[in-house]
Design an enzyme around this catalytic site. Structure first.
Site, PDB file in Angstrom:
ATOM      1  CD  GLU A 130      -4.044 -12.587   3.661  1.00  5.55           C
ATOM      2  OE1 GLU A 130      -3.736 -13.670   3.077  1.00  5.55           O
ATOM      3  OE2 GLU A 130      -5.098 -12.010   3.671  1.00  5.55           O
ATOM      4  CB  VAL A 144      -9.364   0.339  11.000  1.00  5.64           C
ATOM      5  CG1 VAL A 144      -8.801   1.600  10.612  1.00  5.64           C
ATOM      6  CG2 VAL A 144      -9.191  -0.823   9.943  1.00  5.64           C
ATOM      7  CG  HIS A 172      -3.652  -7.701   6.018  1.00  6.50           C
ATOM      8  ND1 HIS A 172      -3.198  -8.217   5.164  1.00  6.50           N
ATOM      9  CD2 HIS A 172      -5.067  -7.798   5.859  1.00  6.50           C
ATOM     10  CE1 HIS A 172      -3.904  -8.559   4.034  1.00  6.50           C
ATOM     11  NE2 HIS A 172      -5.137  -8.188   4.710  1.00  6.50           N
ATOM     12  CG  HIS A 194      -8.739  -8.260   8.024  1.00  7.46           C
ATOM     13  ND1 HIS A 194      -9.066  -9.525   7.300  1.00  7.46           N
ATOM     14  CD2 HIS A 194      -8.467  -7.499   7.119  1.00  7.46           C
ATOM     15  CE1 HIS A 194      -8.560  -9.236   6.101  1.00  7.46           C
ATOM     16  NE2 HIS A 194      -8.433  -8.111   5.929  1.00  7.46           N
ATOM     17  CD  GLU A 224      -3.298  -0.559   0.062  1.00  9.86           C
ATOM     18  OE1 GLU A 224      -3.249   0.493  -0.251  1.00  9.86           O
ATOM     19  OE2 GLU A 224      -3.739  -1.607  -0.291  1.00  9.86           O
TER      20      GLU A 224
END
Length: 550
Positions: free
Chosen positions: A324, A355, A293, A359, A219
């Site tokens: 992941e 945030v 994540h 997830h 990102e």
């Protein structure tokens, strides 16, 4: 109601048959037979009509599902606004029963139906009249309203309070989330292109970008590419560090940012769990598991570094995992084994994410069998499993890390990087090879992260040249001086070398490197660059902190 009608009709038919069996004439019998046939046909008609209406219900639901799938995309088009409005209007037209039938590739009843809080408490920060100084806060985003307010808006508010002379604005990088919030709540959030176009249209001169991303991952890379396309539209542009700072050389590398994050999130988790201290939780047999994540990007080593940071701080009952499962040791199964092997019987799960969105609510704390909560329970290795659904962004200490990173970025505008003054300005080194910091006034023009901001400084006969491997092959020439001189015929340009850099995960990449003359240490000098777009840009750089190579 239809079932009741059919029942009544069948009851009437049975009553007629009974009357016929009590000694009625042949005429009466024929009449009853005719009536029974008529009733049967009526019942069949009602049943067929019911089936037809059930099919219509499914068709209405399928239409909404298709409209949701159409906006569940990462690319914005000229039709996006109309598609978002159409999807919401079609959803609102469904009955409650029809809404339950909505199911598509990405669509389900929760898309519009799930209550995630009050969107009116949020501020999309897409106002115009920005002024000359803009602080653009870039986030991946979340469709969970309460989390967006507490976490993303929480960071933005802290930055606005710290820098009242700058206009804080917002951009999300996930168009899927932008579309979701727009369609469901009527809140319009800019994507990166929209935000940058808005800044240009408003005459912004100085642009500072603060990513809320955790690390230098995919990102962050995409953000840098987007900004590169616009950098010639502003007088100065600076991109601040993400939350965890520089990636570092290997899995054991830690830094001040990671230490601050580790302390802040652990302290908040311990407090929320009702313990007086982390040691008290340890004595009670409780372990804290922070779920990130995960990524296939080279920056995935940051998760391993956070585990190393926890250990360095003596936080033995704190573990790092990822959805992941990248790196491998952060996969749920591996974390379960690590916690169990350490002898802990109580587990508190909390997200390692800015945030507390999908997830956190589903992958971590959901009731499906593949959620972390469910897998920890199914392992049968622990007495209790608790979850804390809260993002990093709502923690004040985390907000202040972003404030500090923004301060560093603002400090580079117009003055160059905050180069070290440990060496006397203009000092001359003895001949030899050194490692030295290569400082620039732009986050997009920097030494490759594998080199940790450094280059190789060669000193010979009082002359200094630093070789720097850059982040990519996007810069094709450099010029010691100003852009206007570089563009003149006969200008002696610095040509690139092809360097191979190796990242902490062992992956290698070819990038451009340059041999740059250094007039003096700890003094800024002008260095122009030209990229693949064919436009020259002025920059200021400096070289500092030389360390003699052994």
């Amino acid at each position: 109601m239809r079932k009741k009608i059919v029942t009544l009709l069948l009851a009437a038919a049975m009553a007629s048959s009974l009357l016929a069996g009590c000694g009625g004439s042949d005429t009466t019998s024929q009449s009853s037979s005719s009536q029974t046939s008529s009733v049967s046909e009526s019942a069949a008609d009602v049943s067929a009509e019911s089936d037809k209406e059930e099919i219509s219900d499914q068709e209405a639901a399928d239409n909404v599902a298709a409209l949701i799938d159409a906006i569940y995309v990462q690319e914005r088009t000229e039709d996006t606004d109309a598609q978002c409005a159409a999807a919401k209007a079609a959803w609102d037209a469904l009955t409650d029963a029809q809404k339950e039938l909505v199911e598509g590739e990405n669509a389900d009843p929760d898309y519009f139906g799930r209550d995630t809080g009050d969107a009116s408490k949020d501020d999309p920060r897409n106002q115009d009249e920005i002024g000359e100084n803009e602080l653009l806060v870039v986030s991946f985003g979340t469709s969970f309203n309460d989390s967006r307010v507490a976490d993303i808006k929480g960071i933005e508010d802290a930055l606005q309070e710290a820098y009242p002379d700058w206009s804080v604005r917002r951009a999300f990088t996930a168009q899927i989330i932008i579309n979701h919030v727009q369609a469901r709540d009527g809140e319009f959030i800019d994507n990166m292109q929209q935000a940058l176009d808005r800044a240009v249209a408003n005459g912004v001169k100085n642009l500072v970008i603060q990513p809320t991303h955790l690390m230098h991952g995919a990102e962050y890379d995409e953000l840098m590419e987007a900004v590169e396309e616009y950098q010639d539209q502003f007088e100065t542009v600076s991109v601040a560090e993400p939350l965890l700072g520089e990636v570092g050389a290997d899995a054991s590398a830690t830094n001040d940012d990671k230490a601050k994050v580790a302390k802040a999130i652990t302290s908040k988790a311990v407090e929320t769990a009702g313990y007086d201290s982390l040691d008290a939780a340890k004595e009670d047999g409780a372990a804290f598991v922070f779920m990130g994540h995960g990524t296939s990007h080279t920056a995935k080593v940051s998760y391993s570094q956070m585990q190393a940071q926890m250990q360095e701080l003596g936080y033995e009952n704190v573990f790092i995992g990822t959805v992941e499962g990248e790196p491998e040791e952060t996969a749920c199964e591996a974390v379960i084994e690590a916690v169990a092997d350490a002898g802990y019987q109580k587990v508190i799960l909390r997200p390692l994410m800015v945030v507390a969105g999908d997830h956190a609510n589903n992958d971590m704390a959901g009731d499906d069998e593949d959620s972390w909560k469910s897998m920890f329970i199914a392992s049968g290795k622990f007495d209790t499993i608790e979850t804390q659904i809260a993002g990093l962004g709502e923690i004040e200490e985390i907000q202040q890390i972003y404030v500090a990173h923004t301060a560093d970025a603002i400090g580079t505008l117009g003055t160059g990087s905050a180069a070290s003054t440990a060496n006397a300005a203009g000092s001359v080194l003895e001949d030899g090879v050194y490692t030295a910091d290569f400082n620039t006034d732009s986050s997009m023009f920097r030494a490759n992260e594998a080199c940790e901001g450094k280059g190789t400084l060669t000193v010979k006969g009082g002359e200094m040249v630093i070789h720097v491997s850059l982040a990519s092959k996007n810069i094709v020439n450099l010029f010691p001086g100003f852009a206007e001189d570089a563009a003149k015929d006969g200008a002696e340009l610095l040509n690139p070398t092809t360097d191979t850099v190796t990242y902490s995960d062992g992956e290698s990449e070819e990038v451009h490197g340059f041999d740059i003359p250094v007039p003096a240490l700890d003094e800024e000098f002008d260095l122009a660059l030209i990229g693949t777009k064919g436009v020259w840009y002025d920059h200021k750089v400096s070289v500092s902190n030389p360390v003699k190579a052994e």
